[in-house]
Design a protein around this motif. Structure first.
Motif, mmCIF file in Angstrom:
data_model
loop_
_atom_site.group_PDB
_atom_site.id
_atom_site.type_symbol
_atom_site.label_atom_id
_atom_site.label_comp_id
_atom_site.label_asym_id
_atom_site.label_seq_id
_atom_site.Cartn_x
_atom_site.Cartn_y
_atom_site.Cartn_z
ATOM 1 N N ASP A 4 0.847 -1.185 0.000
ATOM 2 C CA ASP A 4 0.000 0.000 0.000
ATOM 3 C C ASP A 4 0.884 1.237 0.000
ATOM 4 O O ASP A 4 1.849 1.310 0.761
ATOM 5 N N GLN A 5 0.532 2.189 -0.840
ATOM 6 C CA GLN A 5 1.274 3.438 -0.913
ATOM 7 C C GLN A 5 0.283 4.590 -0.918
ATOM 8 O O GLN A 5 -0.747 4.512 -1.567
ATOM 9 N N SER A 6 0.632 5.648 -0.231
ATOM 10 C CA SER A 6 -0.218 6.832 -0.270
ATOM 11 C C SER A 6 0.054 7.578 -1.574
ATOM 12 O O SER A 6 1.134 7.462 -2.167
ATOM 13 N N GLU A 7 -0.922 8.350 -1.993
ATOM 14 C CA GLU A 7 -0.753 9.169 -3.204
ATOM 15 C C GLU A 7 0.414 10.138 -3.031
ATOM 16 O O GLU A 7 1.190 10.362 -3.948
ATOM 17 N N HIS A 13 7.969 10.529 -4.882
ATOM 18 C CA HIS A 13 8.975 9.677 -5.527
ATOM 19 C C HIS A 13 9.030 9.956 -7.032
ATOM 20 O O HIS A 13 10.108 10.157 -7.598
ATOM 21 N N ILE A 14 7.861 10.009 -7.671
ATOM 22 C CA ILE A 14 7.793 10.229 -9.123
ATOM 23 C C ILE A 14 8.312 11.618 -9.488
ATOM 24 O O ILE A 14 9.076 11.775 -10.436
ATOM 25 N N ASP A 15 7.918 12.638 -8.747
ATOM 26 C CA ASP A 15 8.331 14.014 -9.050
ATOM 27 C C ASP A 15 9.781 14.287 -8.684
ATOM 28 O O ASP A 15 10.364 15.254 -9.168
ATOM 29 N N GLY A 16 10.364 13.463 -7.838
ATOM 30 C CA GLY A 16 11.729 13.688 -7.370
ATOM 31 C C GLY A 16 12.745 12.843 -8.107
ATOM 32 O O GLY A 16 13.106 13.122 -9.248
ATOM 33 N N PRO A 17 13.206 11.760 -7.470
ATOM 34 C CA PRO A 17 14.281 10.970 -8.068
ATOM 35 C C PRO A 17 13.883 10.277 -9.367
ATOM 36 O O PRO A 17 14.719 10.132 -10.273
ATOM 37 N N ALA A 103 8.948 2.161 -11.381
ATOM 38 C CA ALA A 103 8.363 1.579 -10.184
ATOM 39 C C ALA A 103 8.001 2.725 -9.244
ATOM 40 O O ALA A 103 8.761 3.685 -9.106
ATOM 41 N N SER A 104 6.852 2.634 -8.626
ATOM 42 C CA SER A 104 6.371 3.751 -7.814
ATOM 43 C C SER A 104 6.857 3.720 -6.369
ATOM 44 O O SER A 104 6.850 4.750 -5.708
ATOM 45 N N ARG A 105 7.279 2.571 -5.891
ATOM 46 C CA ARG A 105 7.688 2.483 -4.486
ATOM 47 C C ARG A 105 9.062 3.111 -4.277
ATOM 48 O O ARG A 105 10.025 2.741 -4.949
ATOM 49 N N PRO A 106 9.168 4.058 -3.330
ATOM 50 C CA PRO A 106 10.495 4.589 -2.986
ATOM 51 C C PRO A 106 11.375 3.491 -2.396
ATOM 52 O O PRO A 106 10.899 2.641 -1.638
ATOM 53 N N ARG A 107 12.629 3.502 -2.758
ATOM 54 C CA ARG A 107 13.599 2.535 -2.258
ATOM 55 C C ARG A 107 14.758 3.318 -1.645
ATOM 56 O O ARG A 107 15.767 3.567 -2.307
#
Length: 157
Positions: A4-7, A13-17, A103-107
């Motif tokens: 589960d990921q919050s918007e 994550h998408i807008d940054g790295p 991939a949407s999950r920050p790592r």
């Protein structure tokens, strides 16, 4: 492990790295724009790449900092840029960036450091609810003075 990921988590994550990794990859693969890629390259990688290239050209060693800063004189700058683009093209092989997604999950791997996964998945959005093996590239990204930059393209742990 939950997926589960919050918007807000996804968007940061998408807008940054992720955005910085995409811009770098598109500059290298699609546009062959060394200047744009170099601008998105972290200082430590710039220095490493400049030293590696100059080791084959010892007479130019005094120009390392000029290459790192992007202010090396011509034709040195052009030769370095061409060699770097060629090395990355060889390393990545043929990539169709239009068939890739992120991939949407920050790592998070450390302070101001994240892994970004850009995977060859086709154009349709995919939702994975469990760990899944995919073909892609992994970028180590560093936050440098408030800006995400590529510290190691296709990072392998």
């Amino acid at each position: 492990m939950t997926f589960d990921q919050s918007e807000a988590e996804i968007q940061a994550h998408i807008d940054g790295p992720v955005q910085a990794a995409w811009e770098w990859l598109l500059a290298v693969v699609d546009n062959q724009d060394f200047e744009a890629a170099w601008d998105l390259t972290a200082p430590e990688l710039r220095r490493t790449r400049a030293h590696a290239w100059l080791s084959a050209n010892p007479a130019e060693e005094q120009n390392v900092e000029q290459l790192v800063q992007g202010i090396a004189p011509e034709p040195l700058r052009s030769r370095f840029a061409a060699a770097e683009l060629s090395a990355y093209a060889e390393s990545f092989g043929h990539l169709d960036t239009s068939q890739m997604g992120s991939a949407s999950r920050p790592r998070v791997v450390g302070p101001d450091a994240e892994l970004v996964v850009l995977a060859q998945l086709g154009q349709e959005p995919k939702v994975f609810t469990e760990p899944t093996l995919v073909h892609g590239l992994t970028f180590l990204m560093h936050l440098v003075r408030g800006r995400w930059m590529v510290a190691d393209p296709d990072y392998r742990d």
